[in-house]
Scaffold this active site. Structure first.
Site, PDB file in Angstrom:
ATOM      1  N   TYR A   1       0.829  -1.204   0.000  1.00  0.00           N
ATOM      2  CA  TYR A   1       0.000   0.000   0.000  1.00  0.00           C
ATOM      3  C   TYR A   1       0.860   1.249   0.000  1.00  0.00           C
ATOM      4  CZ  TYR A   1       0.738   1.046   5.005  1.00  0.00           C
ATOM      5  OH  TYR A   1       1.280   1.388   6.212  1.00  0.00           O
TER       6      TYR A   1
ATOM      7  N   ARG B   1       8.609   4.216  -4.282  1.00  0.00           N
ATOM      8  CA  ARG B   1       8.605   3.222  -3.203  1.00  0.00           C
ATOM      9  C   ARG B   1       7.628   2.087  -3.525  1.00  0.00           C
ATOM     10  NH1 ARG B   1       7.485   5.269   2.754  1.00  0.00           N
ATOM     11  NH2 ARG B   1       5.390   5.525   1.895  1.00  0.00           N
TER      12      ARG B   1
ATOM     13  N   ARG C   1      -7.239 -20.346  -1.917  1.00  0.00           N
ATOM     14  CA  ARG C   1      -6.247 -20.215  -0.860  1.00  0.00           C
ATOM     15  C   ARG C   1      -5.154 -21.276  -0.982  1.00  0.00           C
ATOM     16  NH1 ARG C   1      -4.944 -21.849   4.305  1.00  0.00           N
ATOM     17  NH2 ARG C   1      -4.044 -20.198   5.599  1.00  0.00           N
TER      18      ARG C   1
ATOM     19  N   LYS D   1       6.446  -2.038   2.094  1.00  0.00           N
ATOM     20  CA  LYS D   1       5.240  -1.452   2.699  1.00  0.00           C
ATOM     21  C   LYS D   1       4.037  -2.371   2.492  1.00  0.00           C
ATOM     22  CE  LYS D   1       3.100   3.136   3.109  1.00  0.00           C
ATOM     23  NZ  LYS D   1       3.114   3.233   4.557  1.00  0.00           N
TER      24      LYS D   1
ATOM     25  N   GLU E   1      11.483   2.612  14.924  1.00  0.00           N
ATOM     26  CA  GLU E   1      10.622   3.694  14.431  1.00  0.00           C
ATOM     27  C   GLU E   1       9.343   3.696  15.250  1.00  0.00           C
ATOM     28  OE1 GLU E   1       9.565   2.890  10.285  1.00  0.00           O
ATOM     29  OE2 GLU E   1       9.547   0.745  10.673  1.00  0.00           O
TER      30      GLU E   1
ATOM     31  N   LEU F   1      10.727   1.391   7.652  1.00  0.00           N
ATOM     32  CA  LEU F   1      10.191   1.830   6.364  1.00  0.00           C
ATOM     33  C   LEU F   1      10.983   3.051   5.893  1.00  0.00           C
ATOM     34  CD1 LEU F   1       7.839   1.207   4.364  1.00  0.00           C
ATOM     35  CD2 LEU F   1       6.798   3.265   5.278  1.00  0.00           C
TER      36      LEU F   1
HETATM   37  N1  PMP Z   1       7.434   3.943   9.228  1.00  0.00           N
HETATM   38  C1  PMP Z   1       6.303   3.226   9.216  1.00  0.00           C
HETATM   39  C2  PMP Z   1       6.261   1.911   9.909  1.00  0.00           C
HETATM   40  C3  PMP Z   1       5.152   3.721   8.558  1.00  0.00           C
HETATM   41  O1  PMP Z   1       4.039   2.995   8.526  1.00  0.00           O
HETATM   42  C4  PMP Z   1       5.220   4.995   7.939  1.00  0.00           C
HETATM   43  C5  PMP Z   1       4.023   5.591   7.256  1.00  0.00           C
HETATM   44  N2  PMP Z   1       3.357   4.763   6.433  1.00  0.00           N
HETATM   45  C6  PMP Z   1       6.427   5.698   7.976  1.00  0.00           C
HETATM   46  C7  PMP Z   1       7.516   5.139   8.625  1.00  0.00           C
HETATM   47  C8  PMP Z   1       6.574   7.040   7.311  1.00  0.00           C
HETATM   48  O2  PMP Z   1       6.608   6.935   5.930  1.00  0.00           O
HETATM   49  P1  PMP Z   1       6.105   8.112   4.982  1.00  0.00           P
HETATM   50  O3  PMP Z   1       6.884   9.325   5.397  1.00  0.00           O
HETATM   51  O4  PMP Z   1       6.425   7.662   3.626  1.00  0.00           O
HETATM   52  O5  PMP Z   1       4.639   8.264   5.254  1.00  0.00           O
END
Ligand code: PMP
Length: 290
Positions: free
Chosen positions: A38, A57, A105, A153, A185, A210
């Site tokens: 996503y 990305r 499945r 993602k 994070e 991410l």
């Molecule tokens: N880390 C994680 C785990 C996230 O889910 C997100 C947002 N989706 C981010 C960092 C930040 O990414 P972005 O700046 O691309 O929204």
């Protein structure tokens, strides 16, 4: 349900339809295996923020899962714009999900020619005037028990959801995740501290986090504004002792963190670095949105 507009127009596999009529198969691999990627793109002034970054990305995430782009970037852009217009989104976001498709499945991937399922919808909400950004976030720390490829993602968001829920139950706003003693994070954002000598520290890019699109933009803006950035892991103790802490994400921009595990960061109010970076980011994002 979106509380701001009664019935949204959403996109499902080539069709624009009212949200109440949008359906996907129970055999969708996104539903059964979290086998889907996503992206969330912020909308400011009816325009898209850093669409190209999100597309780059997206392409990378799909590639890591042996999936191709089901539509061109131009086609995806056209759909994004059409949804923004159809739903009169001035401020908010567009969510886009691409699953490997529909197949009976089976842990094995379905045949290569299986058609991916593409879903998009909008959410209208104030993002610049956020009450949480005005007050600063309280976070709790939790162990990071997510899988080992957080750079992809995927929609496999159960643990981040559990972590955020645990934070709310504890009277906080979010969780910072910790692995081997170091902060990775936040539940859905990148995490930063400002050290006592004024450096901005955040974990370097790897499979552990991410690769935030906002992180990349903030890096450029911070460097241009003369801030010194250090990409390295930091401990919770360093965060407790930091002058400031903050997070970045597409829909929170730069948001100050004023408390971690009940410990006030700095003087417990929004610090000047995160305040300034938020202002610069909003200014640039608004000007560059397209
Ligand atoms: N880390 C994680 C785990 C996230 O889910 C997100 C947002 N989706 C981010 C960092 C930040 O990414 P972005 O700046 O691309 O929204």
């Amino acid at each position: 349900m979106n509380m701001t507009s009664p019935i949204r127009t959403v996109y499902v596999n080539g069709q624009y339809c009212p949200e109440s009529e949008a359906t996907v198969s129970i055999f969708d691999r996104g539903y059964l295996f979290a086998d889907a990627i996503y992206e969330v793109t912020c909308v400011l002034g009816g325009k898209l923020v850093d669409f190209d970054g999100h597309m780059a990305r997206l392409q990378r995430s799909l590639g890591e899962l042996d999936m191709g782009m089901p539509l061109t970037v131009e086609e995806l852009l056209a759909i994004h714009r059409k949804l923004v217009a159809a739903n009169n989104v001035v401020e908010g976001l567009i969510y886009m999900q691409i699953s490997r498709g529909v197949a009976d499945r089976d842990f094995n991937f379905p045949p290569e020619d299986t058609r991916p399922v593409v879903v998009m919808f909008t959410q209208s909400r104030p993002v610049i005037e956020s009450p949480l950004a005005k007050r600063g976030l309280k976070v709790i720390s939790l162990p990071d028990i997510r899988w080992g490829r957080r750079d992809i993602k995927t929609v496999q968001l159960l643990y981040p959801s559990i972590a955020k829920n645990a934070a709310y139950k504890a009277g906080a706003d979010d969780a910072w995740l910790v692995q081997d003693g170091y902060v990775t994070e936040a539940s859905s954002a990148n995490a930063y501290i400002v050290t006592s000598d004024g450096k901005i520290v955040t974990r370097k890019l790897s499979f552990d986090i991410l690769h935030g699109i906002t992180r990349a933009a903030v890096f450029t803006l911070a460097a241009e504004s003369g801030y010194i950035l250090e990409e390295r892991s930091f401990t919770l103790q360093e965060a407790f002792d930091a002058r400031e802490a903050f997070i970045t994400s597409a829909t929170s921009f730069v948001t100050s963190v004023v408390e971690i595990d009940g410990v006030a960061i700095g003087d417990g109010t929004i610090g000047p670095v995160s305040k300034r970076l938020r202002e610069i980011y909003i200014e640039r994002a608004t000007a560059a949105a397209s």
